[in-house]
Scaffold this active site. Structure first.
Site, PDB file in Angstrom:
ATOM      1  N   VAL A 168       3.655  -9.251  -8.142  1.00  0.00           N
ATOM      2  CA  VAL A 168       2.484 -10.062  -7.785  1.00  0.00           C
ATOM      3  C   VAL A 168       1.223  -9.204  -7.858  1.00  0.00           C
ATOM      4  O   VAL A 168       0.192  -9.625  -8.387  1.00  0.00           O
ATOM      5  CB  VAL A 168       2.648 -10.671  -6.375  1.00  0.00           C
ATOM      6  N   ASN A 169       1.318  -7.968  -7.356  1.00  0.00           N
ATOM      7  CA  ASN A 169       0.174  -7.060  -7.366  1.00  0.00           C
ATOM      8  C   ASN A 169      -0.321  -6.793  -8.789  1.00  0.00           C
ATOM      9  O   ASN A 169      -1.528  -6.728  -9.037  1.00  0.00           O
ATOM     10  CB  ASN A 169       0.559  -5.742  -6.675  1.00  0.00           C
ATOM     11  N   ASP A 207     -11.729 -14.746   5.566  1.00  0.00           N
ATOM     12  CA  ASP A 207     -12.897 -14.585   6.445  1.00  0.00           C
ATOM     13  C   ASP A 207     -13.917 -13.582   5.926  1.00  0.00           C
ATOM     14  O   ASP A 207     -14.896 -13.267   6.607  1.00  0.00           O
ATOM     15  CB  ASP A 207     -12.449 -14.199   7.862  1.00  0.00           C
ATOM     16  N   GLU A 264     -13.572 -10.415   5.547  1.00  0.00           N
ATOM     17  CA  GLU A 264     -13.531  -9.189   6.339  1.00  0.00           C
ATOM     18  C   GLU A 264     -12.137  -8.573   6.276  1.00  0.00           C
ATOM     19  O   GLU A 264     -11.137  -9.281   6.155  1.00  0.00           O
ATOM     20  CB  GLU A 264     -13.876  -9.529   7.795  1.00  0.00           C
ATOM     21  N   GLU A 280       3.148  -0.576  -3.406  1.00  0.00           N
ATOM     22  CA  GLU A 280       3.135   0.308  -4.579  1.00  0.00           C
ATOM     23  C   GLU A 280       2.340   1.569  -4.241  1.00  0.00           C
ATOM     24  O   GLU A 280       1.195   1.475  -3.799  1.00  0.00           O
ATOM     25  CB  GLU A 280       2.490  -0.401  -5.774  1.00  0.00           C
TER      26      GLU A 280
END
EC number: 2.7.1.-
Length: 305
Positions: free
Chosen positions: A78-79, A223, A225, A281
């Site tokens: 996914v990364n 958000d 942040e 990773e």
């Protein structure tokens, strides 16, 4: 049912974490093909292939009509797709189908841990917009960590026991098992500086790490942040509490030994240089610069009933 999308591309690695990847592909394509007029199934043979395919999709060399991406795999796979989409500015929604050891961010998206069930959820899932972490020139959805969490990730990669995933059973023996290394740090968060000695620093975007929820009620990847946590040497007794709890709780209950600092822009140096874990990773070392990119990526999200 009317097809929602014109052309979907499903990426996968042969070593995705599923016992039988070809069977897994067959199980998810039934649902995905019902929402895509055309579904391409794309094997990624080598690390970095998905990023190259994203470039081809951007330049229309892959196909001219791709309008959604799917990924079957664990957090590492996914990364890679997140990095491809961010690097090449692909304004396309992504559907994540779990297929690895941990899929922390799929919990945030209310996606089932089983790949077949997750594919069926894609039929009615809605597109949500989420923040992304930028670390130097890399991107991540969920977290950046160093110290104890890197040691844990290396254990997992070696096929050893996943300490964080099993913390609820380990309790007070964590310190003995891990023999963590102390390191000095200098941290700047939104122009405020912090320094000291620690065994772990963690910056989180999503609320789940290692399969468990960070017990902070208002932590959200929407958000604008990030949340940085600094653990001191007395933190081991409560590490168990943090990663054992399945529901959010009042941070004040466990604040002793852990400093929590919200912020948008972070610079971190350490002595000695430390390896950095980015969504499972290990690919960088300190010093690093981290920032949040608000509303950066579109992910298929299951409505929380």
């Amino acid at each position: 049912m009317e097809n929602k999308y014109t052309h979907g591309v499903l990426f996968y690695h042969e070593h995705s974490g599923l016992k039988n990847i070809n069977q897994g592909i067959g199980e998810v394509t039934t649902a995905l093909s019902s929402i895509c007029k055309h579904l391409s199934i794309q094997l990624s043979e080598n690390e970095g292939d998905i990023i190259k395919y994203c470039q081809e999709i951007k330049t229309k060399n892959y196909a001219k009509d791709v309008d959604i991406l799917f990924i079957l795999g664990g957090d590492g796979t996914v990364n890679e797709l997140i990095n491809g989409v961010m690097t090449h500015d692909l304004q396309l929604p992504i559907g994540i189908l779990p297929g690895g050891t941990f899929n922390d961010f799929t919990k945030t998206l209310n996606i089932a841990p089983n790949h077949k069930q997750a594919s069926e959820q894609m039929i009615s899932a809605q597109v949500g917009t989420y923040d992304v972490i930028k670390i130097n020139n890399q991107y991540a959805l969920n977290f950046v960590g160093l110290g104890l969490i890197v040691q844990n990730a290396e254990n997992v990669q070696d096929g050893s026991k996943d300490i964080f995933g099993k913390l609820s059973y380990i309790g007070s023996t964590v310190k003995t098992l891990l023999n963590p290394t102390q390191f000095n740090y200098q941290l700047s968060i939104d122009d405020k500086t912090y320094s000291g000695e620690t065994t772990m620093i963690l910056t989180a975007n999503g609320p789940f790490i290692g399969g468990s929820r960070i017990p902070l009620t208002d932590l959200s990847p929407q958000d604008g942040e990030l949340n940085t946590f600094i653990f001191n040497e007395q933190s081991f007794s409560i590490l168990n509490d943090i990663f054992k709890k399945r529901d959010s709780m009042n941070w004040n209950e466990i604040t002793q030994g852990i400093e929590h600092i919200p912020g948008k822009k972070i610079s971190l140096t350490t002595d000695p240089a430390m390896k950095v874990d980015i969504d499972g990773e290990i690919s960088l070392e300190t010093p690093i610069d981290i920032e949040v990119i608000p509303n950066a990526i579109q992910l298929l999200t299951v409505n929380d009933l």
